[in-house]
Design a protein around this motif. Structure first.
Motif, short mmCIF file in Angstrom:
data_model
loop_
_atom_site.label_atom_id
_atom_site.label_comp_id
_atom_site.label_asym_id
_atom_site.label_seq_id
_atom_site.Cartn_x
_atom_site.Cartn_y
_atom_site.Cartn_z
N ALA A 209 33.84 22.17 97.49
CA ALA A 209 33.39 20.77 97.51
C ALA A 209 34.52 19.84 97.09
CB ALA A 209 32.18 20.60 96.59
N VAL A 210 35.23 20.19 96.02
CA VAL A 210 36.33 19.34 95.55
C VAL A 210 37.45 19.30 96.58
CG1 VAL A 210 38.11 19.09 93.78
CG2 VAL A 210 35.78 19.69 93.12
N SER A 211 37.77 20.45 97.18
CA SER A 211 38.83 20.48 98.19
C SER A 211 38.46 19.64 99.41
CB SER A 211 39.11 21.92 98.61
OG SER A 211 39.50 22.71 97.50
N LEU A 212 37.22 19.77 99.85
CA LEU A 212 36.78 18.96 101.00
C LEU A 212 36.81 17.47 100.66
CD1 LEU A 212 33.78 21.11 102.28
CD2 LEU A 212 35.92 20.68 103.49
N LEU A 213 36.37 17.14 99.45
CA LEU A 213 36.38 15.74 99.05
C LEU A 213 37.81 15.20 98.98
CD1 LEU A 213 34.58 13.38 98.15
CD2 LEU A 213 34.86 14.17 95.80
N LEU A 214 38.71 15.99 98.41
CA LEU A 214 40.10 15.56 98.29
C LEU A 214 40.77 15.42 99.65
CD1 LEU A 214 42.59 14.95 96.54
CD2 LEU A 214 43.03 17.41 96.44
N MET A 215 40.67 16.46 100.47
CA MET A 215 41.32 16.41 101.78
C MET A 215 40.65 15.39 102.70
SD MET A 215 43.89 18.28 101.48
CE MET A 215 44.41 18.10 103.18
N GLY A 216 39.32 15.24 102.54
CA GLY A 216 38.65 14.21 103.32
C GLY A 216 39.13 12.82 102.94
N GLY A 217 39.33 12.60 101.63
CA GLY A 217 39.86 11.30 101.20
C GLY A 217 41.27 11.07 101.70
N ILE A 218 42.12 12.11 101.64
CA ILE A 218 43.49 11.98 102.15
C ILE A 218 43.48 11.69 103.65
CG2 ILE A 218 45.64 13.23 102.55
CD1 ILE A 218 45.17 14.68 99.91
N ALA A 219 42.66 12.46 104.38
CA ALA A 219 42.59 12.24 105.83
C ALA A 219 42.05 10.85 106.14
CB ALA A 219 41.70 13.31 106.47
N GLY A 220 41.06 10.40 105.36
CA GLY A 220 40.55 9.04 105.58
C GLY A 220 41.60 7.98 105.32
N GLY A 221 42.40 8.17 104.27
CA GLY A 221 43.48 7.23 104.00
C GLY A 221 44.52 7.22 105.11
N LEU A 222 44.86 8.40 105.62
CA LEU A 222 45.81 8.46 106.74
C LEU A 222 45.24 7.80 107.99
CD1 LEU A 222 47.13 12.12 106.28
CD2 LEU A 222 48.37 10.00 105.81
N TRP A 223 43.93 7.98 108.20
CA TRP A 223 43.32 7.33 109.37
C TRP A 223 43.36 5.81 109.24
CZ3 TRP A 223 39.01 4.16 109.85
CH2 TRP A 223 38.63 3.88 111.16
N LEU A 224 43.11 5.30 108.03
CA LEU A 224 43.13 3.85 107.84
C LEU A 224 44.52 3.28 108.12
CD1 LEU A 224 40.95 3.43 104.62
CD2 LEU A 224 40.35 2.78 106.95
N ARG A 225 45.57 4.04 107.81
CA ARG A 225 46.93 3.55 108.01
C ARG A 225 47.42 3.78 109.43
NH1 ARG A 225 49.87 2.18 103.61
NH2 ARG A 225 51.78 2.56 104.78
N GLN A 226 47.06 4.92 110.04
CA GLN A 226 47.62 5.28 111.33
C GLN A 226 46.63 5.19 112.49
OE1 GLN A 226 49.52 9.13 111.06
NE2 GLN A 226 50.43 8.69 109.07
N ARG A 227 45.34 5.12 112.19
CA ARG A 227 44.30 5.08 113.22
C ARG A 227 44.41 6.28 114.16
NH1 ARG A 227 40.45 1.90 111.15
NH2 ARG A 227 41.34 -0.02 110.34
N ASP A 228 44.73 7.43 113.60
CA ASP A 228 44.82 8.67 114.37
C ASP A 228 43.45 9.33 114.35
OD1 ASP A 228 45.32 11.17 115.46
OD2 ASP A 228 47.31 11.31 114.56
N ALA A 229 42.89 9.60 115.55
CA ALA A 229 41.55 10.19 115.64
C ALA A 229 41.47 11.54 114.95
CB ALA A 229 41.13 10.32 117.10
N LEU A 230 42.58 12.28 114.91
CA LEU A 230 42.57 13.60 114.26
C LEU A 230 42.21 13.46 112.78
CD1 LEU A 230 45.06 16.45 114.80
CD2 LEU A 230 44.67 15.67 112.47
N TYR A 231 42.84 12.52 112.09
CA TYR A 231 42.55 12.33 110.67
C TYR A 231 41.14 11.78 110.46
CZ TYR A 231 47.56 13.01 109.96
OH TYR A 231 48.82 13.52 109.93
#
Length: 642
Positions: A209-231
């Protein structure tokens, strides 16, 4: 999610000092997948083992009271799954177990270990209540989410007689209730087994749960900056997977059941469907029909999950899980093609992780949920899906390494271009500097020529006219010569650097005029106050100021018959604009009256006004007192303080 195909990078990611970073990451991911799978097998094998000092209870006499159906009393095999017997129904269940007299430990404390029971449980040993988990009939607590270790006091044991164990439970529909395996033995041996099972069951869920929350937050931050559908896709998948892992270890959820069950099911469907979409985005293969199929399967499974809990039809959610499983299987050939045909390392990693995830999903669907092939009491999907967290971490590192390498190459290129541009600018600056220097010399030369022509030249022309007369006047000749010398001296003085120091300019003029004033017997009172440094002014302005004052002193010498001149200069910074005020006062006869008919008095005063206007100054000349005489010249020169 965006379904636009992205261009595949045409070169491998490399970084200075770290060759083949992508290959190293992929090998590490392969090794991590293998190690984690072996750890899963080892832990479950260890958890399944039973110490020799305990006994396993395989059956119980059960009284089953499903809602809306007649009560049943029969023997059941453990583990017993209520949902398999009464799908979509809640109710009550009482399990009676007789332990043989030989099962009582010697002098050691005894205990019971249950892998799960419930949903709410009350446990009695020899007609004495020894433990309860939750309140019977109150669905707030769910005891099936953890192992239950129940110490049995020694005073409750019946020496030489069978022991009576009664487990009373209340069940909510579709909540996975029943009675799992029951073990009885010494407290020391069961406590060690309990810690192993609980550590694996709870710790793994919390870590996931913690890993998913952490990586999900990182991926969400990358998506906000890059608008990459993968993230963006992985961020949604990871955050939706947090609910399922928390549900495994959270017995007192504040959301009422079955609403919480619907929330967990919807999040699980989104988690599986979005992971499938994430795999296609990583491979950069997005066939429109498959993308639409994933979206349709996701929407259908979410709808079936909501309908299942709303209408108490577990088969609907089972159908939704089948749809998700089939969707994952359809995506697998694209992953295999990328790994075996395109020879892409990341496709090989995804093939391994995807295969494990599909096998784990089939295990959970067929054995755990449907109870086929003998059934199972533990799930594997959460463990298998964690591999995708590791894959995303590897992708982030790989892309970061590639970005660093690209930026280093770009910086090197930019540094070379900047150096080239600096050389060009330096050469252009040197050319402009030389041109400006030549222009300044030319302008200064032209200024000197004008000053000599207008000043010394005019005096020499006047002197020539006087000399060519039949009987030249010696005094007039002497006056013209002195004026020519004064003009020459002021022209020379204007070439000296004054550093924009007005008192120095005035002092230089005094030095030039003092001998003439002394010869004429005129006293000069020099009253120059402290004047602050001024903004730079041109040499021409200093020369015009000297000429105005020279003309004023010359008029006093020639026409005023004065014996005393007062020179006063002061700074007036409080006025707008700030200015320097120069006042020249004599005690002579004053200004002459205007000639009859409005004629001019001469060109001297007119020239003074013209010179003052050329430097932006205001000149005022007046008689001090008509009765006693005297003249005063006031020059206000606007200047800015440095």
């Amino acid at each position: 999610m965006c379904t636009t195909n992205r261009k595949r990078c045409s070169r491998r990611a490399t970084s200075v000092g770290f060759p083949s970073v992508a290959g190293g990451i992929h090998r590490q991911l392969f090794a991590a997948l293998l190690c984690l799978w072996l750890a899963l097998a080892g832990v479950h094998a260890h958890a399944a083992g039973t110490p020799g000092s305990t006994i396993d209870i395989s059956s119980a006499e059960a009284t089953l009271e499903p809602d809306g159906l007649p009560a049943q009393r029969r023997w059941v095999q453990l583990p017993f799954r209520w949902d398999h017997e009464f799908p979509g129904l809640g109710g009550k269940a009482t399990y009676r177990i007789d332990l043989p007299a030989a099962a009582v430990p010697g002098d050691e404390p005894a205990a019971l270990l249950m892998s799960g029971a419930g949903n709410q449980v009350a446990i009695s040993f020899n007609d004495a209540l020894v433990a309860s988990f939750g309140t019977l009939g109150v669905p707030k607590h769910d005891a099936t989410k953890s192992n239950l270790l129940v110490p049995v006091p020694a005073v409750l044991h019946r020496t030489g007689q069978p022991q009576s164990l009664v487990v009373r439970t209340t069940i909510q529909r579709q909540r996975g209730a029943g009675l799992a395996s029951v073990q009885y033995g010494t407290e020391a041996s069961l406590a060690a087994l309990y810690r192993d099972r609980q550590s694996w069951r709870n710790t793994s869920a919390i870590v996931y749960a913690v890993s998913l929350l952490l990586m999900g937050g990182i991926a969400g931050g990358l998506w906000l900056r890059q608008r990459d559908a993968l993230y963006g896709c992985f961020a949604l998948a990871a955050l939706s997977g947090v609910a399922r892992n928390l549900d495994r270890v959270w017995p007192d959820v504040p959301i009422p059941w079955p609403l919480w069950g619907a929330v967990v099911a919807v999040c699980y469907a989104c988690h599986i469907g979005l992971i499938a979409r994430f795999v296609l985005l990583v491979l950069e293969r997005n066939p429109p029909w498959l993308v639409r199929s994933i979206h349709a399967a996701l929407a259908l499974s979410v709808t079936l999950a909501c309908a299942s809990f709303a209408f108490a039809r577990p088969s609907l959610w089972t159908a939704g899980l089948v749809v998700l499983q089939l969707t994952s299987i359809v995506c697998l050939p694209y992953v295999v093609y990328g790994a075996l045909v395109d020879r892409r390392r990341i496709a090989g990693v995804l093939m391994a992780a995807g295969t494990l995830a599909i096998l784990a999903g089939a295990h959970d669907l067929l054995l755990v949920r449907m109870g086929l092939f003998g059934g199972a009491d533990f799930t594997l999907t959460a463990h298998a899906m964690f591999f995708f967290v590791m894959i995303l971490a590897g992708l982030v590192v790989e892309r970061y390494s590639r970005t660093v390498a690209d930026y280093r190459a770009l910086n090197t290129n930019l540094a070379a271009r900047v150096a080239e541009r600096e050389d060009q600018l330096r050469s252009a600056f040197e050319t402009v500097r030389q041109q400006n220097q030549e222009q300044a010399v030319l302008l200064e030369r032209q200024r000197i020529m004008r000053e000599i022509h207008d000043g010394v030249g005019s005096q020499l022309v006047g002197l020539l006219n006087v000399v060519t007369q039949a009987k030249p006047d010696r005094a007039v000749i002497e006056e013209h010569v002195k004026l020519a010398l004064d003009e020459m001296r002021m022209a020379v003085d204007s070439l000296q650097p004054t550093h924009d120091d007005l008192p120095t300019v005035l002092a230089t003029l005094r030095y030039r005029l003092q001998p003439r004033l002394d010869a004429a017997g005129i006293e000069l009172v020099w009253d120059v106050e402290v004047i602050p440094p001024l903004e730079p002014f041109a040499a021409r302005a200093a020369l015009q100021l000297q000429r105005i004052l020279l003309e004023a002193f010359t008029n006093v010498l020639k026409h005023a018959a004065a014996t005393r001149i007062v020179m006063h200069a002061s700074w007036h910074g409080d006025e707008t604009p700030s200015l320097v005020r120069i006042v020249l006062t004599d005690n002579g006869r004053g200004l002459p009256t205007a000639p009859p008919g409005g004629g001019h008095r001469g060109h001297g005063i007119a020239n003074m006004h013209a010179r003052a206007q050329s430097i932006g100054a205001r000149l005022q000349i007046e008689t001090v007192d008509p009765a006693t005489g005297g003249a005063r010249m006031q020059l206000d020169w606007p200047c800015a303080r440095a």
